[in-house]
Write a protein that holds these residues in place. Structure first.
Motif, short mmCIF file in Angstrom:
data_model
loop_
_atom_site.label_atom_id
_atom_site.label_comp_id
_atom_site.label_asym_id
_atom_site.label_seq_id
_atom_site.Cartn_x
_atom_site.Cartn_y
_atom_site.Cartn_z
N SER A 136 45.31 47.70 42.09
CA SER A 136 44.55 48.95 42.05
C SER A 136 43.29 48.80 41.18
O SER A 136 42.20 49.21 41.56
CB SER A 136 45.44 50.06 41.52
N VAL A 137 43.46 48.20 40.01
CA VAL A 137 42.30 48.00 39.11
C VAL A 137 41.31 47.05 39.76
O VAL A 137 40.09 47.27 39.72
CB VAL A 137 42.76 47.47 37.74
N LEU A 138 41.80 45.98 40.38
CA LEU A 138 40.94 44.99 41.03
C LEU A 138 40.08 45.64 42.11
O LEU A 138 38.87 45.38 42.21
CB LEU A 138 41.79 43.87 41.64
N LYS A 139 40.68 46.51 42.91
CA LYS A 139 39.91 47.20 43.96
C LYS A 139 38.80 48.06 43.35
O LYS A 139 37.70 48.13 43.89
CB LYS A 139 40.84 48.06 44.82
N GLN A 140 39.08 48.69 42.22
CA GLN A 140 38.05 49.51 41.55
C GLN A 140 36.93 48.63 41.02
O GLN A 140 35.75 48.99 41.12
CB GLN A 140 38.67 50.31 40.41
N ILE A 141 37.27 47.47 40.46
CA ILE A 141 36.23 46.56 39.95
C ILE A 141 35.39 46.04 41.10
O ILE A 141 34.16 45.97 40.99
CB ILE A 141 36.88 45.39 39.16
N GLN A 142 36.02 45.70 42.21
CA GLN A 142 35.30 45.18 43.38
C GLN A 142 34.28 46.19 43.90
O GLN A 142 33.26 45.80 44.46
CB GLN A 142 36.28 44.81 44.50
N GLN A 143 34.55 47.47 43.72
CA GLN A 143 33.66 48.51 44.24
C GLN A 143 32.49 48.83 43.29
O GLN A 143 31.60 49.60 43.66
CB GLN A 143 34.44 49.78 44.54
N LEU A 144 32.49 48.25 42.11
CA LEU A 144 31.39 48.53 41.17
C LEU A 144 30.09 47.93 41.70
O LEU A 144 30.09 46.88 42.36
CB LEU A 144 31.70 47.94 39.79
N PRO A 145 28.97 48.58 41.39
CA PRO A 145 27.69 48.05 41.86
C PRO A 145 27.39 46.68 41.26
O PRO A 145 27.71 46.42 40.10
CB PRO A 145 26.67 49.10 41.38
N HIS A 146 26.81 45.80 42.08
CA HIS A 146 26.31 44.49 41.69
C HIS A 146 27.39 43.45 41.41
O HIS A 146 27.08 42.35 40.94
CB HIS A 146 25.35 44.59 40.50
N VAL A 147 28.67 43.74 41.67
CA VAL A 147 29.72 42.74 41.47
C VAL A 147 29.66 41.75 42.63
O VAL A 147 29.74 42.12 43.79
CB VAL A 147 31.12 43.39 41.37
N LYS A 148 29.49 40.47 42.28
CA LYS A 148 29.40 39.41 43.28
C LYS A 148 30.70 38.62 43.40
O LYS A 148 31.13 38.28 44.50
CB LYS A 148 28.26 38.46 42.93
N ASP A 149 31.33 38.31 42.27
CA ASP A 149 32.51 37.45 42.30
C ASP A 149 33.46 37.85 41.18
O ASP A 149 33.03 38.28 40.10
CB ASP A 149 32.09 35.98 42.11
N ILE A 150 34.75 37.70 41.45
CA ILE A 150 35.79 38.02 40.47
C ILE A 150 36.81 36.89 40.45
O ILE A 150 37.27 36.45 41.51
CB ILE A 150 36.51 39.35 40.82
N GLN A 151 37.14 36.43 39.26
CA GLN A 151 38.19 35.43 39.07
C GLN A 151 39.23 36.02 38.13
O GLN A 151 38.87 36.52 37.06
CB GLN A 151 37.64 34.13 38.47
N SER A 152 40.50 35.96 38.50
CA SER A 152 41.57 36.53 37.68
C SER A 152 42.43 35.42 37.08
O SER A 152 42.79 34.47 37.77
CB SER A 152 42.46 37.44 38.52
N ASN A 153 42.74 35.57 35.79
CA ASN A 153 43.64 34.65 35.09
C ASN A 153 44.74 35.48 34.45
O ASN A 153 44.45 36.33 33.60
CB ASN A 153 42.88 33.87 34.01
N PHE A 154 45.98 35.23 34.86
CA PHE A 154 47.11 36.00 34.37
C PHE A 154 47.68 35.36 33.12
O PHE A 154 47.95 34.15 33.11
CB PHE A 154 48.18 36.11 35.46
N ALA A 155 47.85 36.15 32.08
CA ALA A 155 48.45 35.64 30.85
C ALA A 155 49.94 35.40 31.10
O ALA A 155 50.64 36.29 31.57
CB ALA A 155 48.25 36.64 29.71
N ILE A 156 50.38 34.21 30.76
CA ILE A 156 51.79 33.86 30.92
C ILE A 156 52.57 34.32 29.68
O ILE A 156 53.65 34.88 29.78
CB ILE A 156 51.96 32.33 31.09
N ARG A 157 51.97 34.09 28.50
CA ARG A 157 52.62 34.40 27.24
C ARG A 157 51.52 34.56 26.20
O ARG A 157 50.53 33.83 26.20
CB ARG A 157 53.55 33.26 26.85
#
Length: 167
Positions: A136-157
């Motif tokens: 849900s948050v990712l979709k909101q970020i993708q819709q922001l103006p001027h966003v070209k690319d998104i890379q996600s890194n999940f914290a393991i610990r």
């Protein structure tokens, strides 16, 4: 060579507050435990309560101390997933960066946002309950103006977080 504000291209002035060893001791103690009473604080730094309180008030008035907060256990409040999100914009003009920043600060799940150097333009720290919440948050970020690319890194610990500043 001493640096002065005129050595910088931008007009921001660098502000330093004159502090002595007692001020540093106060800041260290308050970073360790922001709920210390003035009496407890004054005992910890070996200063009587009245001058201790004056120093704390001075540090607050000069914005060295910007507030007091409580640290929560993320799992206990249902926000056990942390995702570091690198965002690249389609351009670096003031309009694009201002639009992105003005929008991203409104996201409750984004608990920090840093403009960074390197492959991306911004690094966000996002806390959510689970993958569905992140989607849900990712979709909101993708819709922001001027966003070209998104890379996600999940914290393991989490190994270290919320450490005091090294004064």
């Amino acid at each position: 060579m001493a640096l002065s504000a005129k050595n910088y291209e931008n007009t921001e002035l660098i502000r330093y507050i004159a502090m002595d060893t007692l001020d540093i001791k106060i800041l260290k103690e308050l970073q360790r435990d922001g709920r210390l009473s003035n009496v407890e604080l004054s005992e910890a730094i070996n200063l009587s309560p009245s001058p201790c309180l004056r120093r704390v008030k001075k540090l607050e008035a000069s914005s060295v101390i910007t507030g007091y907060s409580v640290t929560l256990d993320r799992d206990s409040v249902g926000l056990g997933m942390t995702v570091f999100v690198d965002v690249s914009l389609d351009n670096h003009q003031e309009l694009a960066t201002s639009a992105f920043e003005a929008n991203v600060v409104l996201f409750d799940n984004v608990i920090s946002c840093h403009e960074v150097s390197g492959a991306s333009d911004y690094r966000l720290e996002v806390v959510v309950a689970n993958l569905k919440g992140y989607e849900s948050v990712l979709k909101q970020i993708q819709q922001l103006p001027h966003v070209k690319d998104i890379q996600s890194n999940f914290a393991i610990r989490t190994v270290k977080s919320g450490a005091p500043l090294p004064l």
